[in-house]
Design a protein around this motif. Structure first.
Motif, mmCIF file in Angstrom:
data_model
loop_
_atom_site.group_PDB
_atom_site.id
_atom_site.type_symbol
_atom_site.label_atom_id
_atom_site.label_comp_id
_atom_site.label_asym_id
_atom_site.label_seq_id
_atom_site.Cartn_x
_atom_site.Cartn_y
_atom_site.Cartn_z
ATOM 1 N N GLY A 247 1.047 -1.303 0.188
ATOM 2 C CA GLY A 247 0.000 0.140 0.224
ATOM 3 C C GLY A 247 0.859 1.304 0.003
ATOM 4 N N ARG B 152 3.138 4.788 3.074
ATOM 5 C CA ARG B 152 1.933 6.448 2.466
ATOM 6 C C ARG B 152 2.437 7.578 2.994
ATOM 7 N N LYS C 94 4.033 1.469 -4.742
ATOM 8 C CA LYS C 94 4.848 0.999 -5.768
ATOM 9 C C LYS C 94 4.173 0.243 -7.241
ATOM 10 N N THR C 95 3.236 -0.144 -7.038
ATOM 11 C CA THR C 95 2.382 0.010 -7.955
ATOM 12 C C THR C 95 1.716 0.912 -8.586
ATOM 13 N N THR C 96 1.208 2.186 -7.913
ATOM 14 C CA THR C 96 1.416 3.194 -8.705
ATOM 15 C C THR C 96 2.328 3.840 -9.327
HETATM 16 N N1 LIG Z 1 -7.482 3.835 -8.651
HETATM 17 C C1 LIG Z 1 -6.713 4.681 -7.252
HETATM 18 N N2 LIG Z 1 -7.476 5.606 -6.956
HETATM 19 C C2 LIG Z 1 -7.790 5.509 -5.061
HETATM 20 N N3 LIG Z 1 -6.552 4.867 -4.763
HETATM 21 C C3 LIG Z 1 -5.774 3.751 -5.214
HETATM 22 C C4 LIG Z 1 -5.600 4.356 -6.786
HETATM 23 N N4 LIG Z 1 -4.704 3.132 -6.492
HETATM 24 C C5 LIG Z 1 -4.057 2.727 -5.797
HETATM 25 N N5 LIG Z 1 -4.585 3.588 -5.376
HETATM 26 C C6 LIG Z 1 -4.479 4.059 -2.986
HETATM 27 O O1 LIG Z 1 -2.668 4.363 -3.257
HETATM 28 C C7 LIG Z 1 -2.520 3.219 -2.391
HETATM 29 C C8 LIG Z 1 -1.199 2.861 -3.300
HETATM 30 O O2 LIG Z 1 -1.467 2.225 -3.911
HETATM 31 P P1 LIG Z 1 -0.961 0.725 -5.018
HETATM 32 O O3 LIG Z 1 0.265 1.614 -5.504
HETATM 33 O O4 LIG Z 1 -1.262 -0.296 -5.395
HETATM 34 O O5 LIG Z 1 0.674 0.245 -3.238
HETATM 35 P P2 LIG Z 1 1.716 -1.586 -2.924
HETATM 36 O O6 LIG Z 1 1.405 -1.996 -4.727
HETATM 37 O O7 LIG Z 1 2.685 -1.325 -2.788
HETATM 38 O O8 LIG Z 1 0.742 -2.555 -2.061
HETATM 39 C C9 LIG Z 1 -2.942 2.248 -1.477
HETATM 40 O O9 LIG Z 1 -3.467 2.680 -0.824
HETATM 41 C C10 LIG Z 1 -4.118 2.602 -2.617
HETATM 42 O O10 LIG Z 1 -5.357 1.665 -1.595
#
Ligand SMILES: Nc1ncnc2c1ncn2[C@@H]1O[C@H](COP(=O)(O)OP(=O)(O)O)[C@@H](O)[C@H]1O
Ligand SMILES: [Mg+2]
Lengths: 263, 263
Positions: B45, B213, B48-50
């Motif tokens: 959370g 975060r 990273k994916t973002t």
């Molecule tokens: N499309 C979206 N809308 C709202 N919140 C998002 C979205 N994508 C990710 N988040 C939020 O952004 C944060 C980072 O997500 P993410 O990048 O998936 O984390 P990780 O890959 O490190 O686990 C998380 O709290 C997630 O809930």
């Protein structure tokens, strides 16, 4: 044993026995006059009637089947040609979807029968009117099935394709269409059966040929044998089309029924 | 000093949802050099994916730019080839056709496509499975196909979002070694995301630890362990020392994130 699959061979044998028992019982009940053959003729009498209707000079049964099948397939194909592309677009574009959905939800619940008065006023009782009935009875369902199928395509696959450089049009052609195809075909199979009920209804109300017409006129003459032959012909034709459809599925979806899963 | 391929220039990304605004990534700056294998580790959370989705062009930063060869990334960027955690293979295409998807989209001739895909399929050890469908393959094999598919598209950088997380421990270890072998052979730049410190240590030239975060760079480690990540490396003193250091760093963050969740 409970819940186990029987296997194709055993279940066919058991199915055949079930059918045989059912037909014998029916035959006996009629022969012993428990059932009046005027209301329900025995299976053998129905078979006689069917032979008579196919071997007579005009081979009226075969002509009727051909005519009804042509009507169904023409109307159905028209529906597919319009409904599938429109459904793909609706599935991909939320704005268009939002605009069209209310219209569809008005048209879709209407039984095909309810289109008969209007279509007869507009088109008379010739072939176009039959096509129109089938079209109106199947188009909205095809559209909805296709839209849903399109929306169910895993969005990660779209992303993967974009990431590999695909344009929106290429995504439609190479991802959305093949991805939605299994669900589209399942939907089309259901709608094809509906299309049959459309054409039979249309033929009963206003036609001078086809299985629906044949059943209806037989009723006027109190010819229950002919009514039954007509009804069984409908079942048989739907069954044959279903088998053909399954064959088509196997050709178009060679990756299904292979391996562990589809994901 | 080798050239910079990717530059995160003070990236911030927030999402607005019904629950309010979430700042996923904040003031994130980082450079990735050509030929480097850089791994980002961080609590679940932390964004990273973002980050990866922004490099691929699936998302745009709320502020700041991500530069690829000094040009800001503004749309989906096929030069940044993505390996998804759940493979994202096209289930209706054979292994070969999956691998050839990118080249086909980009107009590479059929003959060239065949040669290229054969080369890559052999490279990842899937010779003999060219005509199998993804549904017939194990998880490890599917991920090899995904790797192949991206490599065949000749990206400048390989983006990997926890690609081995769904695999069993043994398969994962083999896939890590395979990836290293392939990447070292081709000199491919890699941005790899994982939450396994061992995976990061085995693969990386550089490890970036992210804070919880809103995700920012918390610490950067240059890794100079003997490549290519043989199993024995994991027993050396340097390895264990680094692992302890990084874990201390990550542990702090994970604990913070758990407090955030539970409060
Ligand atoms: N499309 C979206 N809308 C709202 N919140 C998002 C979205 N994508 C990710 N988040 C939020 O952004 C944060 C980072 O997500 P993410 O990048 O998936 O984390 P990780 O890959 O490190 O686990 C998380 O709290 C997630 O809930
Ligand atoms: Mg993630």
């Amino acid at each position: 044993m409970e819940g186990e699959e029987l296997g194709l061979w055993r279940s066919s044998v058991i199915g055949a026995i079930g059918l045989l028992v059912f037909l014998s019982l029916w035959e006996i009940l009629v022969r012993t006059n428990v059932i009046d053959p005027f209301f329900l003729p025995a299976p053998t009498q129905v078979i006689d009637k069917a032979i008579q209707m196919t071997t007579a000079e005009d081979a009226v049964l075969l002509t009727d089947i051909k005519i009804s099948a042509t009507r169904v397939l023409t109307g159905f194909l028209l529906s597919v040609l319009v409904g599938v592309p429109a459904g793909l677009i609706m599935g991909m574009n939320p704005v268009i979807r939002a605009a069209i959905n209310p219209i569809i939800s008005i048209i879709r619940p209407l039984p095909a029968l309810s289109w008969i008065p209007l279509s007869m006023l507009w088109l008379g009782i010739d072939e176009q009117q039959k096509y129109a009935i089938v079209f109106m009875g199947s188009f909205a369902s095809i559209l909805v099935y296709t839209t849903d199928a399109t929306m169910r395509v895993d969005p990660i696959l779209r992303r993967a394709a974009m990431n590999l450089g695909a344009s929106p049009l290429q995504i439609l052609r190479y991802v959305i269409l093949p991805g939605a195809l299994p669900d589209i075909l399942t939907g089309l199979k259901v709608v094809l059966a509906i299309a049959w009920t459309c054409v039979i209804s249309a033929e009963m109300v206003g036609a001078n040929s086809g299985l629906g017409f044949r059943i209806w006129t037989a009723k006027e003459w109190s010819d229950t044998g002919q009514v039954l032959v007509g009804m069984i012909s409908i079942s048989a034709t739907v069954l044959v089309l279903d088998i053909l459809f399954r064959g088509l599925e196997r050709v178009l979806l060679p990756y299904q029924n292979k391996g562990l899963g589809n994901k | 000093m080798s050239e910079t391929l990717i530059k995160f220039d003070n990236i911030t990304k927030h999402f607005s949802s019904r629950k309010g605004d979430i700042v996923a990534v904040k003031d994130f700056s980082l450079e990735i050099k050509k030929g480097e294998i850089l791994t980002i580790v961080g609590a679940s959370g932390c964004g990273k994916t973002t980050l990866l989705n922004m490099v691929a062009g699936f998302l745009t930063p709320s502020s700041g730019n991500i530069l690829l060869d000094e040009q800001p990334i503004t749309k989906v960027e096929p030069r940044c080839g993505m390996i998804f955690q759940h493979y994202a293979l096209f289930p209706w295409l054979s292994v070969k056709k999956n691998v050839e998807f990118g080249p086909k989209i980009n107009g590479v001739s059929k003959k060239m496509r065949r040669e290229e895909s054969a080369k890559y399929i052999e490279m990842v050890g899937l010779k003999g499975f060219e005509d199998a469908y993804p549904g017939e393959l194990s998880g490890g094999m599917r991920q090899r196909v995904a790797l192949c598919r991206v490599l065949a598209n000749k990206p400048d950088i390989l983006l990997c979002d926890e690609p081995f997380a769904a695999l069993d421990a043994m398969t994962r270890q083999i896939m890590q070694q395979e990836l290293l072998r392939i990447v070292n052979e081709s000199g491919q730049t890699v941005l790899f995301i994982t939450h396994s410190i061992d995976e990061a240590l085995i693969l990386s030239d550089k490890i970036v630890v992210m804070s919880v975060r809103p995700g920012t760079v918390k610490d950067i480690y240059d890794i100079e362990l003997p490549h290519p990540g043989k199993v024995e490396v994991q027993l050396t003193d340097e390895y264990l020392k680094l692992k302890r250091q990084i874990w201390a760093m990550v542990e702090e963050e994970v604990k913070t994130s758990m407090n955030i969740v539970s409060s």
